[in-house]
Design a protein around this motif. Structure first.
Motif, PDB file in Angstrom:
ATOM      1  N   PRO A 146      95.264 133.018  21.901  1.00  0.00           N
ATOM      2  CA  PRO A 146      96.461 132.577  21.161  1.00  0.00           C
ATOM      3  C   PRO A 146      97.141 133.721  20.409  1.00  0.00           C
ATOM      4  O   PRO A 146      96.466 134.657  19.950  1.00  0.00           O
ATOM      5  N   PRO A 147      98.457 133.669  20.264  1.00  0.00           N
ATOM      6  CA  PRO A 147      99.197 134.752  19.600  1.00  0.00           C
ATOM      7  C   PRO A 147      98.793 135.002  18.154  1.00  0.00           C
ATOM      8  O   PRO A 147      98.906 136.122  17.661  1.00  0.00           O
ATOM      9  N   VAL A 148      98.335 133.952  17.454  1.00  0.00           N
ATOM     10  CA  VAL A 148      97.923 134.097  16.057  1.00  0.00           C
ATOM     11  C   VAL A 148      96.483 133.620  15.908  1.00  0.00           C
ATOM     12  O   VAL A 148      96.135 132.538  16.384  1.00  0.00           O
ATOM     13  N   HIS A 149      95.667 134.420  15.255  1.00  0.00           N
ATOM     14  CA  HIS A 149      94.271 134.048  14.997  1.00  0.00           C
ATOM     15  C   HIS A 149      94.083 133.876  13.494  1.00  0.00           C
ATOM     16  O   HIS A 149      94.254 134.825  12.719  1.00  0.00           O
ATOM     17  N   LEU A 150      93.766 132.660  13.077  1.00  0.00           N
ATOM     18  CA  LEU A 150      93.403 132.382  11.688  1.00  0.00           C
ATOM     19  C   LEU A 150      91.886 132.330  11.622  1.00  0.00           C
ATOM     20  O   LEU A 150      91.248 131.634  12.424  1.00  0.00           O
TER      21      LEU A 150
END
Length: 212
Positions: A146-150
């Motif tokens: 995924p483009p953003v990793h939290l």
């Protein structure tokens, strides 16, 4: 004429007993860094690698996540059974959990998921590295595609250095086949030696450091 070995032995025999004991005494280990020092070191290292760090009490996590998902314009979020209960329910994005088979989820994972949220095994203050132990609940793909990793990191699981993490978590006794250290968003300089982010993974890493 005495040999070099005999000269050394002669000097040792003339050494007071207390000094001989000092030679054998193990060096004192340095004092453990404070939590405050490790936190500051950890945050500085991550931010220097273009990661975003949010320090929050666990009690405020849901509220922080709600604002963060709106700010990042995240409409589809990949979660797991470890994180789903922490997420907001009002005005929430579409949540998905990783299915048992990647084959039936591959197209959605690569084309429809805006971000993923994972837990962590701990973190290393010295290098700003987050320790991930991927498994069937939170596979490697969650932090890679995924483009953003939290990622959630417990402040109490900060270690001063890599060796401390290995020893205290007893990696020699039990560890996964794939242990990951993440120190920032994906980056590469393969093309014309120009640094680019997100070419081979997430272009953004958001670390939620949980206190208390």
């Amino acid at each position: 004429m005495n040999s070099a070995k005999q000269n050394i032995l002669a000097r040792l025999n003339r050494t007071p007993l207390s000094a001989k004991h000092a030679f054998a005494r193990p060096a004192q280990s340095p004092a453990e860094p404070s939590t405050e020092f490790m936190t500051e070191q950890f945050v500085q290292a991550l931010e220097s690698n273009h990661a975003e760090v949010i320090i929050t009490a666990r009690s405020a996590l849901t509220q922080i996540l709600s604002a963060l998902l709106i700010e990042k314009k995240i409409s589809t979020l990949l979660t797991s059974e470890r994180t789903r209960h922490m997420l907001p329910t009002a005005d929430a994005p579409k949540y998905s959990e990783f299915p048992e088979s990647i084959e039936i989820f591959k197209q959605a994972l690569f084309n429809k998921i805006d971000a993923a949220i994972t837990t962590s095994q701990g973190a290393i203050a010295e290098t700003g590295s987050i320790i991930l132990w991927p498994d069937s609940v939170e596979p490697r793909s969650m932090s890679l595609v995924p483009p953003v990793h939290l990622v959630l990191v417990e402040q109490k699981s900060l270690f001063p250095d890599f060796q401390s993490a290995i020893q205290r978590q007893a990696w020699s006794q039990a560890m996964p086949t794939n242990a990951i250290l993440v120190s920032g968003p994906s980056k590469t300089a393969d093309i014309q030696q120009t640094l680019a982010y997100g070419a081979h993974g997430p272009h953004a890493l958001v670390v939620l450091l949980l206190t208390g």
